[in-house]
Structures are given as structure tokens and as C-alpha cells.
Scaffold this motif. Structure first.
Motif, short mmCIF file in Angstrom:
data_model
loop_
_atom_site.label_atom_id
_atom_site.label_comp_id
_atom_site.label_asym_id
_atom_site.label_seq_id
_atom_site.Cartn_x
_atom_site.Cartn_y
_atom_site.Cartn_z
N GLY A 97 12.82 -3.87 13.18
CA GLY A 97 14.09 -3.20 13.45
C GLY A 97 14.55 -2.36 12.27
O GLY A 97 15.05 -1.24 12.45
N GLU A 98 14.35 -2.88 11.06
CA GLU A 98 14.73 -2.12 9.86
C GLU A 98 13.91 -0.84 9.74
O GLU A 98 14.40 0.19 9.27
CB GLU A 98 14.53 -2.99 8.61
N ASN A 99 12.65 -0.91 10.15
CA ASN A 99 11.82 0.29 10.13
C ASN A 99 12.43 1.40 10.99
O ASN A 99 12.37 2.59 10.64
CB ASN A 99 10.42 -0.03 10.66
N LEU A 100 12.99 1.01 12.11
CA LEU A 100 13.57 2.00 13.02
C LEU A 100 14.90 2.54 12.49
O LEU A 100 15.26 3.69 12.74
CB LEU A 100 13.77 1.40 14.40
N LEU A 101 15.63 1.70 11.76
CA LEU A 101 16.93 2.10 11.25
C LEU A 101 16.82 2.89 9.95
O LEU A 101 17.68 3.72 9.65
CB LEU A 101 17.81 0.87 11.01
N ASN A 102 15.76 2.62 9.17
CA ASN A 102 15.61 3.26 7.86
C ASN A 102 14.32 4.07 7.82
O ASN A 102 13.76 4.39 8.87
CB ASN A 102 15.62 2.18 6.77
N LEU A 103 13.83 4.37 6.62
CA LEU A 103 12.59 5.13 6.50
C LEU A 103 11.41 4.24 6.90
O LEU A 103 11.18 3.19 6.31
CB LEU A 103 12.40 5.60 5.06
N ASP A 104 10.65 4.68 7.88
CA ASP A 104 9.47 3.94 8.32
C ASP A 104 8.27 4.47 7.53
O ASP A 104 7.83 5.60 7.72
CB ASP A 104 9.26 4.16 9.82
N LEU A 105 7.74 3.62 6.65
CA LEU A 105 6.66 4.04 5.75
C LEU A 105 5.31 3.45 6.14
O LEU A 105 4.36 3.52 5.36
CB LEU A 105 7.01 3.63 4.32
N LEU A 106 5.21 2.88 7.33
CA LEU A 106 3.98 2.20 7.74
C LEU A 106 2.78 3.15 7.80
O LEU A 106 1.66 2.73 7.52
CB LEU A 106 4.18 1.55 9.11
N GLU A 107 3.00 4.38 8.16
CA GLU A 107 1.89 5.30 8.34
C GLU A 107 1.64 6.19 7.12
O GLU A 107 0.79 7.08 7.17
CB GLU A 107 2.13 6.20 9.57
N THR A 108 2.35 5.97 6.05
CA THR A 108 2.16 6.80 4.86
C THR A 108 0.80 6.51 4.23
O THR A 108 0.35 5.37 4.17
CB THR A 108 3.27 6.57 3.82
N ARG A 109 0.16 7.59 3.71
CA ARG A 109 -1.19 7.46 3.17
C ARG A 109 -1.28 7.87 1.71
O ARG A 109 -2.37 8.00 1.17
CB ARG A 109 -2.16 8.31 4.02
#
Length: 205
Positions: A97-109
Motif C-alpha cells: 500500500g505504501e508503494n502505491l501512496l509514495n514512490l514505487d521503486l520496485l522496478e528501478t534498475r
């Protein structure tokens, strides 16, 4: 006539014994359990047999005995509860949920990509507004930044593009954060701050 009867009876007994001997055996049999099957037609059982990594029998103790051989491992559950295994992707719902509310960095390379995302957020934020993000992982970076400490980048690039906004970016595991100079200042963290119990503050001394 009588001899024929005895012969047929003997033959039937031999066939029965032969069938019993040919019954497949299990590698593991569990007895005396409170087994939840999640099967509506048979919601509970007391015994279970496993062969070649597969459950081959679920039912009562008496019938489970036919799966036992000299090489079968036997476990007496002593009335303990047994449930089907759960396969769980280890998802933290609050973190998602925090990923959706803030900066989602999961896909950063790369770290530079993270810096660019933070800069875009800073450009639309008011001075003093916190910039929060989550999901980065240094093992996913194709290009590593300079001046890393124990595999983690220093704060300088983040601090340069966000002098008036505190930035805190949580690792995908939740066990590390990247913070800029403003966030460190507000937290009272300096070069002289000792490491917290169970943690490390990386310092480019």
C-alpha cells in the motif's frame, strides 16, 4: 465336490494374500492426527500416507496400516492438528500500500534512476514536504554508483537534488533505508551518532 470347494477357498485366500502383498507402500505414514483436509466430503481424517512426495491416502488409522512397510517412516501425531501446507509469496500488505501512496521503486534498475524519480517528486513538492519511497534493491541495479559503502550508495546525490525536502527511501526488504542530508539533520544523525542496537549507520569518514 468337497475337494473342489477346499481348492477354491485356498485359491481365494492366496489371491487375497497376493493382493495384500502387492499393495503399494508409503515412504511416510502419519497416525493419530487431527487432520484438516479442506475437502467438504471428508473434512477431517486421522491418518495420512505419503509416497514419492505425494499424498496417496487420507483416512482412518486402520486402513492406513496397509501402506506401512519395513522401510516406512511412521509418525504418531498424538492428536496434534495437521493442516495443508500454505504457499505464501511473503507479501507485506502495508508495504504494498505504501508503494502505491509514495514512490514505487520496485522496478528501478540503477541508483541514478532512483535519483531522477526523487527529483521529479521534489520539483512538485513544497519545501519541507517529506519524500518517501520504497522497494529499491541494489542487487537489481545494472549500473552501480560511485562511492558505495558496503554495497550501498552515499546520500550525496540525493541531497543535491533535495536540499529542502527530507527524503527516506526504504529497501525492498524493509531492513535498510536511504536518507538524504535533510532527513539526517531532522533525525539528529551526525558523523558522531553511534550505531543503533542491531543496525549500522554507514558513514563516509
Amino acid at each position: 465336490m468337497r475337494s473342489t470347494f477346499y481348492f477354491l477357498a485356498f485359491l481365494a485366500i492366496c489371491l487375497e494374500l497376493s493382493c495384500i502383498d502387492r499393495h503399494p507402500k508409503a515412504d511416510l505414514v502419519l497416525f493419530n492426527g487431527n487432520i484438516y483436509t479442506l475437502n467438504e466430503t471428508q473434512p477431517k481424517a486421522e491418518a495420512l500416507a505419503v509416497a514419492d512426495g505425494k499424498i496417496v491416502y487420507v483416512g482412518n488409522n486402520v486402513n492406513a496400516n496397509q501402506w506401512v512397510a519395513d522401510t516406512t517412516s511412521i509418525i504418531d501425531l498424538e492428536g496434534k492438528t495437521l493442516t495443508p501446507g500454505f504457499i505464501e509469496g511473503h507479501g507485506h500488505l502495508m508495504g504494498i500500500g505504501e508503494n502505491l501512496l509514495n514512490l514505487d521503486l520496485l522496478e528501478t534498475r540503477s541508483f541514478n534512476e532512483i535519483v531522477e524519480l526523487v527529483k521529479a517528486k521534489v520539483d512538485s513538492a513544497k519545501d519541507g514536504e517529506w519524500i518517501l519511497g520504497r522497494g529499491w534493491h541494489q542487487d537489481k541495479w545494472f549500473v552501480l554508483p560511485e562511492n558505495m559503502i558496503d554495497g550501498f550508495p552515499t546520500h550525496h546525490k540525493l541531497s543535491e537534488i533535495s536540499p529542502n525536502n527530507p527524503v527516506v527511501l526504504s529497501h525492498a526488504s524493509g531492513h535498510a533505508v536511504l536518507a538524504n542530508a535533510k532527513a539526517l539533520e531532522l533525525a539528529g544523525i551526525t558523523r558522531d551518532t553511534p550505531n543503533p542496537e542491531g543496525g549500522t549507520i554507514f558513514k563516509d569518514l
